[in-house]
Enzyme design. Structure first.
Site, PDB file in Angstrom:
ATOM      1  N   ARG A 129      -5.737  -0.438  -7.937  1.00 39.12           N
ATOM      2  CA  ARG A 129      -5.822  -0.625  -9.566  1.00 39.12           C
ATOM      3  C   ARG A 129      -4.246  -0.330 -10.083  1.00 39.12           C
ATOM      4  NH1 ARG A 129      -7.840   5.797  -9.037  1.00 39.12           N
ATOM      5  NH2 ARG A 129      -8.401   4.931  -6.929  1.00 39.12           N
ATOM      6  N   THR A 130      -3.395   0.057  -9.418  1.00 38.66           N
ATOM      7  CA  THR A 130      -1.760   0.055  -9.893  1.00 38.66           C
ATOM      8  C   THR A 130      -1.397  -1.376  -9.858  1.00 38.66           C
ATOM      9  OG1 THR A 130      -1.436   2.261  -8.699  1.00 38.66           O
ATOM     10  CG2 THR A 130       0.506   0.751  -9.352  1.00 38.66           C
ATOM     11  N   ASN A 144      -3.652   2.032  -4.916  1.00 36.06           N
ATOM     12  CA  ASN A 144      -2.886   0.827  -4.889  1.00 36.06           C
ATOM     13  C   ASN A 144      -3.403  -0.447  -5.639  1.00 36.06           C
ATOM     14  OD1 ASN A 144      -0.580   1.924  -2.909  1.00 36.06           O
ATOM     15  ND2 ASN A 144      -2.679   2.548  -1.926  1.00 36.06           N
ATOM     16  N   HIS A 146       0.893  -1.294   0.104  1.00 36.11           N
ATOM     17  CA  HIS A 146       0.006  -0.096   0.127  1.00 36.11           C
ATOM     18  C   HIS A 146       1.091   1.165  -0.014  1.00 36.11           C
ATOM     19  CE1 HIS A 146      -4.448   0.103   0.131  1.00 36.11           C
ATOM     20  NE2 HIS A 146      -4.114   1.567   0.752  1.00 36.11           N
TER      21      HIS A 146
END
Length: 358
Positions: A294-295, A292, A286
Site C-alpha cells: 500500500r505504501t 509495504n 519490503h
C-alpha cells in the site's frame, strides 16, 4: 520493447538458445540455427549483432573470444505466460529466493519503450485538459471527482491488502464516518488512513517531486496510524505468502537498498517510469513489517500527481492478478505483467475521473 513482437523466427530461436545457455559464442549457436533454418554463418552473425544493439543480448570480449549472454533488460521486459507460470505450485517454480542486488542496474528509463511513454503522455493530455477545464468552470465538480478517486483508491488499495469493506461501505465510512456492521475496526482504520494520506499528498504536491527514504517512512506512518505496525524499517526476516522469495532480513541491508533506490530514482527523468519503479521496488525491498504494497501504491501515485499526471485508483483491477504481477517481479524480476496493469489502470483513471460534463 515494441520491436520484440517484430523479431523473426530465427532471432527468436537465438533468444531461446541464449536463455538456456549462460554464455555462448557464435560457433555454439550457428549449428543450431543452420540446422533449423538453413542459413549462412554471416546471417547468424548479423542476427547476433542486431540483438546486441537492441539490448536483447550482452556482448563480451573481442575477436575470437567474443561471447554473448541474454541481457538482464530483456529478461526484465520479456512477456511471460502468467497463467502457465502460476499453474505450478510456488515450491516448483524456478524462482529467485532472495533479494537480487543487480536489480538496480535495470531501474532506468528503458523499462518503458518510447511508444509506451508516448501513449501515456497522449492519454495524460486528456487528464490535463479536463482537470484544467473543471478548475476554471466547475470547482465543485472538480472537488467531487477528487473525492470519488480518493474513495475508490482507498477502497481498492485496502481490498488488495485483504480488507473486506465494500466500495459502498467505504464511501459511507469516508463521507459519513459510518462503520460497517460486523467489520473489524482495524479495517475501517486502514481505509481512513488511506484517505488521510491522500489528503496529505494533494496538499503537498511538490513535496513528492523527489523521493527519499524519509518521505517513504512518512507515508508509511500515515498509512499505518493507529494500527499495530512498527513505524521504522524492520530488523528481522519476513516471509511473503505464496512465494519462496524472501526480502532482505536486516535493517542495515534494508537501509542500503532504500538509499540505492533513492539514488536510482534521481537518474530517472520520466515521471511514469519513476512512479512505476517505486510501485514495484518498495514492495520488493519490503522495508516494513507490514503495509509495504500500500505504501508503494500511494507513493507511486504521489509522484504522478507531483508531475501533473493522473493518479491511479486501481478500481477495476483484479486483486489476485495484481498480486500475481507482484509475485512475478519478486520471483523473476520481470515487470511485464505489472507494467501491463499499470498502463491499463492509467488509461482507466483518465477515462473515468475528471471528465464528468466535459
Amino acid at each position: 520493447m515494441s520491436f520484440y513482437s517484430t523479431l523473426n523466427d530465427r532471432q527468436k530461436s537465438i533468444i531461446d538458445f541464449a536463455k538456456k545457455e549462460k554464455t555462448f559464442q557464435t560457433g555454439d549457436v550457428f549449428p543450431v540455427i543452420e540446422k533449423e533454418f538453413g542459413v549462412l554463418r554471416l546471417t547468424v552473425v548479423r542476427d547476433l549483432s542486431f540483438l546486441e544493439k537492441n539490448n536483447i543480448l550482452e556482448k563480451h570480449g573481442k575477436g575470437r573470444s567474443i561471447s554473448y549472454n541474454i541481457s538482464r533488460q530483456y529478461l526484465t521486459l520479456e512477456k511471460i505466460d502468467v497463467d502457465k507460470y502460476f499453474s505450478r505450485p510456488f515450491s516448483d517454480r524456478e524462482a529467485k529466493s532472495s533479494f537480487n542486488e543487480e536489480i538496480f542496474y535495470i531501474l532506468n528509463n528503458g523499462l518503458f519503450s518510447e511508444d509506451e511513454i508516448e501513449r501515456l503522455e497522449k492519454i495524460n493530455k486528456k487528464y490535463i485538459n479536463t482537470s484544467n477545464k473543471l478548475t476554471k468552470d466547475s470547482p465543485v465538480i472538480l472537488r467531487k471527482e477528487w473525492e470519488r478517486l480518493i474513495i475508490e483508491l482507498s477502497w481498492k488499495s485496502s481490498e488488495i491488502e485483504g480488507n473486506t469493506y465494500t466500495l459502498l461501505e467505504t464511501e459511507a465510512l469516508i463521507r459519513e464516518m459510518r462503520f460497517a456492521k460486523g467489520k473489524d475496526r482495524a479495517e475501517a482504520q486502514m481505509i481512513l488512513n488511506h484517505k488521510k494520506t491522500l489528503d496529505f499528498i494533494l496538499a503537498n504536491k511538490d513535496y513528492f517531486k523527489i523521493i527519499n527514504p524519509d518521505k517513504i517512512i512518512k507515508i508509511h506512518e500515515l498509512l499505518t496510524e493507529k494500527i499495530d505496525i512498527k513505524r521504522d524499517f524492520r530488523d528481522h526476516p519476513v516471509g511473503i505468502t505464496g512465494t519462496i522469495y524472501r526480502p532482505l532480513p536486516r535493517k542495515k541491508a534494508i537501509e542500503d537498498a532504500m538509499k540505492k533506490l533513492a539514488e536510482s530514482l534521481v537518474e530517472v527523468a520520466n515521471p511514469f517510469v519513476k512512479s512505476f519503479i517505486i510501485l514495484v521496488m518498495i514492495a520488493y525491498i519490503h522495508p516494513f513489517e507490514d503495509g509495504n504494497k500500500r505504501t508503494s501504491r500511494i507513493i507511486a501515485n504521489a509522484v504522478l500527481h507531483a508531475h501533473d499526471k493522473s493518479m491511479l485508483s486501481y478500481r477495476n483491477v483484479d486483486s489476485v492478478e495484481y498480486k500475481k504481477a507482484m509475485l512475478l517481479f519478486y520471483e523473476q524480476n520481470n515487470v511485464s505483467y505489472m507494467k501491463e496493469i499499470f498502463i491499463q489502470q492509467f488509461e482507466f483513471a483518465v477515462e473515468n475521473y475528471f471528465s464528468s460534463g466535459v
